[in-house]
Design a protein around this motif. Sequence first.
Motif, mmCIF file in Angstrom:
data_model
loop_
_atom_site.group_PDB
_atom_site.id
_atom_site.type_symbol
_atom_site.label_atom_id
_atom_site.label_comp_id
_atom_site.label_asym_id
_atom_site.label_seq_id
_atom_site.Cartn_x
_atom_site.Cartn_y
_atom_site.Cartn_z
ATOM 1 N N ILE A 1 0.847 -1.181 0.000
ATOM 2 C CA ILE A 1 0.000 0.000 0.000
ATOM 3 C C ILE A 1 0.888 1.238 0.000
ATOM 4 N N THR A 2 0.338 2.357 -0.445
ATOM 5 C CA THR A 2 1.019 3.649 -0.372
ATOM 6 C C THR A 2 0.246 4.543 0.574
ATOM 7 N N ILE A 3 0.929 5.133 1.522
ATOM 8 C CA ILE A 3 0.308 6.073 2.451
ATOM 9 C C ILE A 3 0.868 7.463 2.162
ATOM 10 N N VAL A 4 -0.029 8.377 1.786
ATOM 11 C CA VAL A 4 0.346 9.756 1.502
ATOM 12 C C VAL A 4 0.035 10.590 2.731
ATOM 13 N N GLU A 5 1.011 11.332 3.185
ATOM 14 C CA GLU A 5 0.834 12.141 4.390
ATOM 15 C C GLU A 5 -0.397 13.027 4.274
ATOM 16 N N GLY A 6 -1.327 12.861 5.208
ATOM 17 C CA GLY A 6 -2.523 13.686 5.244
ATOM 18 C C GLY A 6 -3.633 13.244 4.326
#
Length: 575
Positions: free
Chosen positions: A566-571
């Motif tokens: 998964i990719t987690i983008v800040e905010g």
Amino acid sequence: MTRSKRREFLKAIGVSLAGSLEFHAFPWSPLPQAGQVGNVRASGKALFERVPESASGITWKHSNGRSPEYYLPETTGAGCAFLDYDNDGWMDIYLVNSGKCDFFDPQPALRNALYHNNRDGTFTDVTEKAGVGGGGYGMGVAVGDYDGDGWPDLYVTQYGRSILYHNNGNGTFSDVTERARVAAPGWASSAVWFDYDNDGRLDLFVCRFVEFDKSKNKFCGNEKTGERYYCIPRVYPPARSWLFHNNGDGTFTDVSMESGIGKALGKAWGVVATDINNDGWMDLLVANDTVANFLFANRGHGKFQEIGLEAGVAYSQDGRARSGMGVDSADYDQDGSQDLFVTNVDQEMYSLYRNHRDETFDDVAGTMGIGGMTRLMSGWGVKFFDYDNDGDVDLFIANGHPDDRVEEHTNNVAYREPLLLFHNSGKAFQNVSASAGPVFAENFAARGLAIGDFNNDGAVDALVSVNNGAPVLLKNNAAQGNHWLGVRLMGKRANPDAIGARIAWQADDLKRSRLKTGGGSYLSAHDPREVLGIGDRIKIDRLEIRWPQPSGRTEVFTELPVDRYITIVEGAGIK
């Protein structure tokens, strides 16, 4: 003894207390029997399997330009990298070669290599199209998105002049070294991207080795017969490394002197960016050859303090400078503080530094058995990572002596040496090399080591660069039966690569945490994704991301599925 008293004492005696052999709850354990380490061992399958050239399509080979004059740079390269240059979610490979310089003019010319991942276990050479062939005597590579456009850029270190390749986002790169002002003239070795001033942009630290050029080449060997061998770096003067501040407009400013970095003269090989004291400022461990190692403590406001001596990582336990080469950092015992590792040359042993949470360390390699086992070996690339996804970080080391004639004048030391693999059981490091597969019975003149999951199965693979030889690509079979979650972090206010982020995860009774460090190993760069192992547990109950400053945001995710990336983008959450 308090840290201030320790500092006074060390200065008074002029040596380091680098790790009295204190026994603690993480002792050395002997080699386990087959079937004891992970599910793969029970099946008899190799933990790591060498991928042959015929299967991978990687035909490139390193050439060091071996000469009768025994120029020292011939012994030390080269590095390698896993990176996703085209953002398709699959790790590509970059390999660094030697090339034209003041003592070497190969005909035909040599070049570096960029291999595109075809998603089927094979790779295609796209170097010419991408425009990243190099152009000098290459050493290492560092990967980072320095301009925050979402595309990973390449910094290639060289003997002579280094190169910054900007990723254009269309499969090509542009050489922007002159505009960026990061050529770092001299002999550059390892480099690392990290945000030293917490302004949200990636800065660049570049190791510099000794003062050397063709005119300074010294004779080492038998003066009576004229027989030469490679010099020990002790005969060459030290030099200062570089720190380049990212100005945010595609240019950098050399802040080496005002930051305190340039005041320390060394012979730098490996570097890792880590946070030794949990203060939110990224520090630097630098391995030096024949002079004291450096530990640059980041004091904020753009200033570093070199505390290697006081911290106990500068010298051996008997107060001698060693030949530091590869480095890494991780919290191997899960006590909340970053520990350190340094590889050295034969007769010196490698060092595992346990963090005492007061900016001091003890070298526990002796009590772990790692010290004695590596006494006659020479280590370069080294990396902590959880190869079997049980939640505990293990240790992989690439070895090989720098002098290809060492066997002629030294007993019990070989030029080509085996790879080493240590399994972390949660209570001990176990040497599992002998039972890890046929490749661990081979010997290599290994140098760089990069880790990355090239086939996206969640089992982190390894890439080893070989001096004057073909690279070794190793497929990981060791994590079968254990579950995992792969996480790519993308900072917005925080630096784009989220170097310095703290990751904590819980799966049922398993609780683990990890700092996203920068660099590590030797001349090499790694898969930017963090693979979080949870053993036989079937889901991750809680995942916490604490983004580095200037963000400082903490985000929590619950009830996460496993066995995927998964990719987690800040905010913005999970992408």
